[in-house]
Design an enzyme around this catalytic site. Sequence first.
Site: not given
Length: 761
Positions: A194, A271, A326
């Site tokens: 991440d 990310h 996202e």
Amino acid sequence: MKLLNRLIFCMLLIVISCKTQPIKKTGIIPQPNEVNYQDGTFTIAEKTTIVIENSKQSLLIASKLNAFLAKNFDLNLKTKTEPQLNAIQLLVTKKETEKEGYQLDITKTGIVITGNSYQGLFYGLQTLKQMLTPKTLITKPSLNFVNIKDAPEFGWRGMMLDVSRHFLTKDSVKKVIDILAMHKMNKFHWHLVDGIGWRIQIDKYPELTKKGAWRKVKENSTPWENFETTYKDSQGEVYGGFYTKDDIKEIVAYAAERYIDVIPEIEMPGHSEAALQCYPELSCDGLGISGVYCAGNDQSFEFLQNIISEVVPLFPYEYVHIGGDEVGKDSWLRCEKCKKRMNDEDLQDGEELQSYFVTRMEKFIYTQGKKLIGWDEILEGGLPERATVMSWRGFEGGIEAANAGHDVVMSPGFPLYFDHNQGKSEYEPPSWGGYNNLLSVYNFYPIPDDITADKKHHILGAQANLWTEQIKTLSHIEYMMLPRIAALSEALWTSPSQKNEQDFIKRIDIHFDRLTALKYNFAGSAVSPEYKVTYDKTSKEFVLELKNELEIYDLKYTLDGIAPTTSAETYSKPIRFSTPIELYAQAFRKDEPIGFPLKKMFSTGFSEKCKVTYTNPYSESYNGGGDQALFNNKFANARGDDPNWQGLPKKDFEVTIDLGESNKLSYIGLNFFQHIDATSVMLPTEVTIAVSEDGTTYETVFNQALRSIKSRAPIIKRIEAKFTAHNVSFVKITAKNRGKLPEWHIRKGDAWVFIDEISMK
């Protein structure tokens, strides 16, 4: 003759006692789909043998059974390959259908577990182990005769664990896998990569673990704010860790022995701050490191394909997870390379560019013999035809994908985010997000009605997700998993026609003893007391009701603020009171406290005649319930989204309360809130409380300046004014707002003040 008759009579008594011996139901979780108990018992003893076929898998399962019997009953059974009486037989039929299914038979000649595969055999063993635990119920390995036929409802029964935000050691990961295995879960989604930590060795790009696996720890900052990778031996405090390829192989093999598939997640295209701080040339030109790979740069794809090429051989299961959630597209829309890519590929917007990125990676992953799975944002702009969707933003993405013919794993934030709170107590450990209680997990079903009948088979199952922003230790992970993973296991294994909430509650009570024996840190949230207060206008009394989510165990309480013991009053009916009380309630199980206590002061000085006047109005978005919210006996928890907080931005909190009648008072208290990590809410700088008999002349009974607290954690600050008792008809409270957030705050703009529940006595 008399002796013979006496012997016959005794034998009849023995037979009758055997036939009437109660069946010991030991709370199997998940509930098997068909269970038939019969009279009689079989006892495992030293002379009992374990009979297996001559195979490596059978021998491994037999060794796990023997280890369990040795640890729990001091038995060390011989293993043989020829049929025996007085035996535990482990058989495999190797059926093509229902491969995870098994049958378990206990008769006078012994125990037979027949698996439709070795995996089914393993699940049969888990059921047997549960029937032999907890030792508080089973003091010797004696089992009722029973026939169990069982197979799971869904093939994907999993949990995701995030080790990027907070690293978990290799041995701790194994313990998480053990918890999954005992509940017959079969998928472990490992969030290895991440934005704030790269956790897997990649030989071609050594900086990913030399630097990307480590971050600088900055005072008063969460890891993802001003995130900065560093080297392990850098000056200052450094946090991190990673798994070598040998570590990965060891954990994957450990999971495979427990028939759990490991799905790695290599996050892209967003990310990705950790990777891009190591290899900044893969960011969009001239725009800094945004955390998103440049989609116009072919080197981005070469980089990720090389990584996938090293990841694939480590994980034998068919899926590779690419994240895809996202994705901030602003840098793409400002990047010349990305704009050129969009022009060359005739892409209309950032969503279509994301679809291009995902599709290109899916094609490569497919050449590696794997399937791509990603979060439901990969639907945006169009989904590659072979992709599988993991739906986390509710059910909608999963419905869309399934109806379009794509396989789906349901994992909606409600109720399957296990980083969310499972109880309402202010004593719950740190969490992220909302409230996902035990029974909401139990009653979850992954196939919505909006999926057409001929597409329902595309719902593979579901999984819980455990993100670790707030979770730093194995003990905390166990707490967030247990007992919710037990509820999820039954939601996904047991046929809906066989599920029964009340029966599950009885079995979870037994399961608590199992978890205790295994020394797991499980949550007692579902049995912690909750409250409700109403006002009876006829009797002019307040009515306090207590309960817990599962409605089991004695709730002991006192009304003077002293911790209850087993000899305290047991709650059996609503508590009526007309003078203030200090409630202290606690659930007790087997004469021991379980869960968190409930400690509240409930006032009676406010009646329907009471009126409150605000100098500055509260925000309608944070009204706490309106003008009466400050004295409705509903206390807010340490969360900014609790609806009982009343808040206002920038201006001071100033209220005058007309009690409607004179009250003899000696105490006034109220709560303020602060949570720098997640909100703009800060404690006031000064609080003043004044009282009056006539509404004109006021006496200050409390005035205090509050120092700044820079802690990022949520804070409930209790303000208490204690004074000589005298008659009071009016109360005036002022709390000074900071106005603007201080320079050191992580946000900019107006400060808010949050207030809750004024108590008087």
